[in-house]
Every structure is written in C-alpha cells, then in structure tokens.
Design a protein around this motif. Structure first.
Motif, PDB file in Angstrom:
ATOM      1  N   GLN A  25       0.701  -0.932   0.006  1.00 47.71           N
ATOM      2  CA  GLN A  25       0.132   0.155  -0.027  1.00 47.71           C
ATOM      3  C   GLN A  25       0.544   0.935   0.111  1.00 47.71           C
ATOM      4  OE1 GLN A  25      -2.728  -0.267   3.122  1.00 47.71           O
ATOM      5  NE2 GLN A  25      -3.357  -2.576   2.168  1.00 47.71           N
ATOM      6  N   GLN A  26       1.935   1.149   0.789  1.00 46.86           N
ATOM      7  CA  GLN A  26       2.779   2.275   0.810  1.00 46.86           C
ATOM      8  C   GLN A  26       3.377   2.377  -0.136  1.00 46.86           C
ATOM      9  OE1 GLN A  26       6.322   1.886   3.290  1.00 46.86           O
ATOM     10  NE2 GLN A  26       6.945   3.231   1.711  1.00 46.86           N
ATOM     11  N   LEU A  27       3.686   1.584  -0.944  1.00 47.98           N
ATOM     12  CA  LEU A  27       5.043   1.532  -3.190  1.00 47.98           C
ATOM     13  C   LEU A  27       3.397   2.392  -3.474  1.00 47.98           C
ATOM     14  CD1 LEU A  27       6.457   0.455  -1.259  1.00 47.98           C
ATOM     15  CD2 LEU A  27       7.235  -1.141  -3.734  1.00 47.98           C
ATOM     16  N   ILE A  60       8.480  -7.962  -2.402  1.00 51.02           N
ATOM     17  CA  ILE A  60       9.229  -6.344  -2.408  1.00 51.02           C
ATOM     18  C   ILE A  60      10.465  -6.939  -0.905  1.00 51.02           C
ATOM     19  CG2 ILE A  60       8.719  -3.710  -2.310  1.00 51.02           C
ATOM     20  CD1 ILE A  60       5.912  -4.332  -2.391  1.00 51.02           C
ATOM     21  N   PRO A  61      11.704  -5.849  -1.715  1.00 46.96           N
ATOM     22  CA  PRO A  61      12.134  -6.186  -0.860  1.00 46.96           C
ATOM     23  C   PRO A  61      12.678  -4.551   0.207  1.00 46.96           C
ATOM     24  CG  PRO A  61      13.671  -5.503  -2.402  1.00 46.96           C
ATOM     25  CD  PRO A  61      12.208  -6.193  -3.205  1.00 46.96           C
ATOM     26  N   GLN A  62      13.280  -4.665   1.052  1.00 47.02           N
ATOM     27  CA  GLN A  62      13.793  -3.846   1.809  1.00 47.02           C
ATOM     28  C   GLN A  62      14.380  -3.111   1.466  1.00 47.02           C
ATOM     29  OE1 GLN A  62      11.882  -2.745   4.879  1.00 47.02           O
ATOM     30  NE2 GLN A  62      10.575  -4.363   4.274  1.00 47.02           N
ATOM     31  N   PRO A  64      16.897   0.470   2.314  1.00 49.59           N
ATOM     32  CA  PRO A  64      17.799   1.431   3.565  1.00 49.59           C
ATOM     33  C   PRO A  64      17.349   2.106   2.823  1.00 49.59           C
ATOM     34  CG  PRO A  64      18.526  -1.026   3.630  1.00 49.59           C
ATOM     35  CD  PRO A  64      17.924  -1.092   2.332  1.00 49.59           C
ATOM     36  N   SER A  65      18.009   2.222   1.172  1.00 48.40           N
ATOM     37  CA  SER A  65      17.933   4.235   1.076  1.00 48.40           C
ATOM     38  C   SER A  65      16.832   4.247  -0.296  1.00 48.40           C
ATOM     39  CB  SER A  65      18.889   4.052  -0.389  1.00 48.40           C
ATOM     40  OG  SER A  65      18.634   2.912  -1.129  1.00 48.40           O
ATOM     41  N   ASN A  66      16.270   3.839   0.465  1.00 51.89           N
ATOM     42  CA  ASN A  66      14.150   4.749  -0.462  1.00 51.89           C
ATOM     43  C   ASN A  66      14.429   4.115  -1.182  1.00 51.89           C
ATOM     44  OD1 ASN A  66      13.793   5.131   2.227  1.00 51.89           O
ATOM     45  ND2 ASN A  66      14.928   7.259   1.790  1.00 51.89           N
ATOM     46  N   TYR A  67      13.475   3.711  -2.206  1.00 46.82           N
ATOM     47  CA  TYR A  67      12.473   3.886  -2.895  1.00 46.82           C
ATOM     48  C   TYR A  67      12.636   4.502  -4.656  1.00 46.82           C
ATOM     49  CZ  TYR A  67      10.988  -0.966  -0.865  1.00 46.82           C
ATOM     50  OH  TYR A  67      10.466  -1.865   0.228  1.00 46.82           O
ATOM     51  N   SER A  68      13.190   4.539  -5.906  1.00 46.89           N
ATOM     52  CA  SER A  68      13.057   5.344  -6.886  1.00 46.89           C
ATOM     53  C   SER A  68      11.598   5.082  -7.869  1.00 46.89           C
ATOM     54  CB  SER A  68      14.718   5.274  -7.726  1.00 46.89           C
ATOM     55  OG  SER A  68      15.680   5.490  -6.602  1.00 46.89           O
ATOM     56  N   TYR A  69      11.201   6.237  -8.158  1.00 40.77           N
ATOM     57  CA  TYR A  69      10.396   6.676  -8.898  1.00 40.77           C
ATOM     58  C   TYR A  69      10.581   7.046 -10.788  1.00 40.77           C
ATOM     59  CZ  TYR A  69       7.670   4.412  -4.746  1.00 40.77           C
ATOM     60  OH  TYR A  69       7.535   3.686  -3.200  1.00 40.77           O
ATOM     61  N   SER A  70      10.101   6.332 -11.556  1.00 37.85           N
ATOM     62  CA  SER A  70       9.757   6.756 -12.449  1.00 37.85           C
ATOM     63  C   SER A  70       8.928   6.532 -13.372  1.00 37.85           C
ATOM     64  CB  SER A  70      11.929   6.632 -13.190  1.00 37.85           C
ATOM     65  OG  SER A  70      11.902   5.024 -13.104  1.00 37.85           O
ATOM     66  N   LEU A  71       9.146   7.599 -14.554  1.00 37.87           N
ATOM     67  CA  LEU A  71       7.835   6.782 -15.318  1.00 37.87           C
ATOM     68  C   LEU A  71       8.512   5.667 -16.739  1.00 37.87           C
ATOM     69  CD1 LEU A  71       6.491  10.611 -16.430  1.00 37.87           C
ATOM     70  CD2 LEU A  71       5.683   8.843 -14.829  1.00 37.87           C
ATOM     71  N   ALA A  72       7.679   4.262 -16.622  1.00 42.25           N
ATOM     72  CA  ALA A  72       8.077   3.829 -18.093  1.00 42.25           C
ATOM     73  C   ALA A  72       8.707   3.979 -19.337  1.00 42.25           C
ATOM     74  CB  ALA A  72       7.856   2.496 -17.270  1.00 42.25           C
ATOM     75  N   HIS A  89      19.011  -3.035  -4.051  1.00 41.45           N
ATOM     76  CA  HIS A  89      18.744  -4.457  -5.051  1.00 41.45           C
ATOM     77  C   HIS A  89      18.548  -3.925  -6.372  1.00 41.45           C
ATOM     78  CE1 HIS A  89      17.911  -6.502  -1.410  1.00 41.45           C
ATOM     79  NE2 HIS A  89      17.286  -5.424  -0.806  1.00 41.45           N
ATOM     80  N   LEU A  90      19.906  -3.900  -7.313  1.00 35.63           N
ATOM     81  CA  LEU A  90      19.759  -3.793  -9.100  1.00 35.63           C
ATOM     82  C   LEU A  90      18.815  -4.965  -9.850  1.00 35.63           C
ATOM     83  CD1 LEU A  90      23.880  -2.480  -8.642  1.00 35.63           C
ATOM     84  CD2 LEU A  90      21.824  -1.352  -8.565  1.00 35.63           C
ATOM     85  N   ASN A  91      18.250  -6.081  -9.310  1.00 30.47           N
ATOM     86  CA  ASN A  91      18.214  -6.438 -10.543  1.00 30.47           C
ATOM     87  C   ASN A  91      16.802  -6.661 -10.002  1.00 30.47           C
ATOM     88  OD1 ASN A  91      20.082  -7.348 -12.424  1.00 30.47           O
ATOM     89  ND2 ASN A  91      20.792  -8.968 -10.447  1.00 30.47           N
ATOM     90  N   TRP A  92      16.260  -5.542  -8.805  1.00 27.27           N
ATOM     91  CA  TRP A  92      14.383  -6.076  -9.095  1.00 27.27           C
ATOM     92  C   TRP A  92      13.467  -5.078  -9.044  1.00 27.27           C
ATOM     93  CZ3 TRP A  92      11.954  -2.213  -5.635  1.00 27.27           C
ATOM     94  CH2 TRP A  92      10.096  -2.510  -5.898  1.00 27.27           C
ATOM     95  N   ARG A  93      12.639  -5.453  -9.798  1.00 28.15           N
ATOM     96  CA  ARG A  93      12.146  -3.950 -10.341  1.00 28.15           C
ATOM     97  C   ARG A  93      11.104  -4.475  -9.977  1.00 28.15           C
ATOM     98  NH1 ARG A  93      16.359  -3.321 -13.724  1.00 28.15           N
ATOM     99  NH2 ARG A  93      16.723  -1.427 -14.266  1.00 28.15           N
ATOM    100  N   LEU A  94      10.114  -2.929 -10.205  1.00 30.90           N
ATOM    101  CA  LEU A  94       8.508  -3.508  -9.731  1.00 30.90           C
ATOM    102  C   LEU A  94       7.742  -2.806 -10.806  1.00 30.90           C
ATOM    103  CD1 LEU A  94       5.832  -4.854  -8.042  1.00 30.90           C
ATOM    104  CD2 LEU A  94       6.627  -3.021  -6.019  1.00 30.90           C
ATOM    105  N   TYR A  95       6.380  -2.718 -11.784  1.00 27.76           N
ATOM    106  CA  TYR A  95       5.736  -1.885 -12.251  1.00 27.76           C
ATOM    107  C   TYR A  95       4.359  -1.240 -11.370  1.00 27.76           C
ATOM    108  CZ  TYR A  95       9.793  -2.450 -15.534  1.00 27.76           C
ATOM    109  OH  TYR A  95      11.003  -2.724 -16.160  1.00 27.76           O
TER     110      TYR A  95
END
Length: 226
Positions: A25-27, A60-62, A64-72, A89-95
């Motif tokens: 829900q936070q994301l 969804i991994p924790q 620490p540096s905060n999630y980054s958001y961009s327009l796909a 987590h460089l290999n993790w992505r969420l759309y």
C-alpha cells in the motif's frame, strides 16, 4: 506445547502478512504521489489518480536507501506505468500502473429548469465532470449564459450545452451594430432566427424593414458588416 507453537506461528504469519500488505500500500500511494508531482493543473480542473492494487504475493525487498520512482513510458498518460527500483537490489524492479482521470469544471443546472426559462446565476452552478463524459459544446463559466433562453427542459445537474440555449432567439428584439466610415451606428431589429455567440443569423431592421445578416456578439447584440 504444540498448541503454543501453532499459536505463535499463526501470530507470526499474520504479522508478516500485515507488514507485507502495508508495504504494498505504501508503494501504491508513493507511485500516485510521484505521478501527481509530474502533472501541472489549474483551478478549472481536477486530476484523479488511482494505482492498481498490487498482488500481495509479489515480493518487495526492504530498501534502506528508499525506493526510486520513474515513468516507464517517459510521460504521464491516461494509463501510466511507474517503475520502482532500489539501489541495494539492482536486479529488482516493480511496475505499478496508475490511472489518470481529468475532471473539468463545467456549468450545470442547479435545479430542474423549464423550456423557455431565462437563465440567471441562481439557476446555474459549476461541477467537476470527467472529461471523457463531455460531448459537444459546453460552458466553463456562468457569465456567458446569463440571460440566455433554454430551448428544452433541463434536469438538475445536467450539463448545459450550446444545443440547449439561444443567446438570441427567434423574434427577440435586438440591437444591430455596424461600422460606417469609422463611426459606430446602432439601430433596433427583430431576430428572424436563433443563434449563440459567433453564429450568423438573419435580422430585420425595424426602421427600414430591410433584411440583414449579422453575427451574434452578445446577449441582444448583432454585428453587421457593411
């Protein structure tokens, strides 16, 4: 002993599920806030944004540096995809899909109105209507409608369109305005047809009885080019 272990496992699983749901829900909320930050709007419109609900089984991994958001897709559209990443987590992505709906402030009837009524500011109000529901001509301000006559009955909250009114109606007494050699000349006339701002109508000059064609400029005013 077994009952205590089972109870502890149940409590742990419930807490984990609650935490996972909270993170999802936070994301979703952050994705909406990010899209809103990319949009400019004014008082004449409202923007509604809604994120698709994430499947709680999505890991969804924790971060620490905060999630980054961009327009796909590099721009905000009616259906916008937000890309979420994490530096750790460089290999993790969420759309996260975010739906955008634009609502515009348009003039509607404040109460049921009868055919032939002359409109005043007590009968009209503005309401925010989804843009995809608007068809044909509509009005965003009340002032241009004041004094116009309804050509059909209107129900409460119905959008007032150009087809519902005439600024000048057939048989109305109007002022005919014309420019002659830099001088403005006015006379009275009778409208032989109905029209709204910008429409061309026929008018009979009350003094000369001549038939002239002019453009509707305002309530009761027709401009003729000589």
């Amino acid at each position: 002993m077994l009952i205590k272990i089972a109870s502890s496992l149940l409590i742990f699983c419930f807490s984990l599920a609650a935490h996972t749901s909270e993170l999802h829900q936070q994301l979703e909320k952050s994705a909406v806030e990010f899209v809103r930050s990319q949009i400019s709007s004014d008082a004449s419109q409202k923007i509604e944004l809604n994120a698709n609900q994430l499947d709680e089984r999505v890991a969804i991994p924790q971060c620490p540096s905060n999630y980054s958001y961009s327009l796909a897709n590099d721009e905000v559209r009616r259906n916008t995809i937000v890309l979420v990443t994490c530096e750790e987590h460089l290999n993790w992505r969420l759309y996260i899909p975010v739906r955008k709906q634009v609502l515009l402030a348009v003039v509607v009837a404040a109460a049921p109105l009868q055919e032939g009524a002359r409109l005043d500011d007590q009968q009209l109000e503005t309401s925010f209507i989804p843009q995809n529901r608007l068809r044909g001509s509509y009005f965003t301000e009340i002032t241009p409608l004041l004094g116009a006559k309804l050509t059909r009955a209107i129900r409460k909250d119905q959008i007032i369109t150009g087809r519902d009114i005439c600024i000048i109606c057939k048989d109305d007494t109007v002022t005919i305005s014309a420019n002659m050699g830099g001088l403005k000349v006015t006379t009275r006339g009778t409208a032989l047809s109905s029209g709204n701002i910008g429409d061309t109508i026929n008018v009979r000059n009350s003094q000369s009885q001549r038939l002239v064609t002019g453009r509707v400029k305002a309530l009761g005013l027709v401009e003729v080019k000589l």
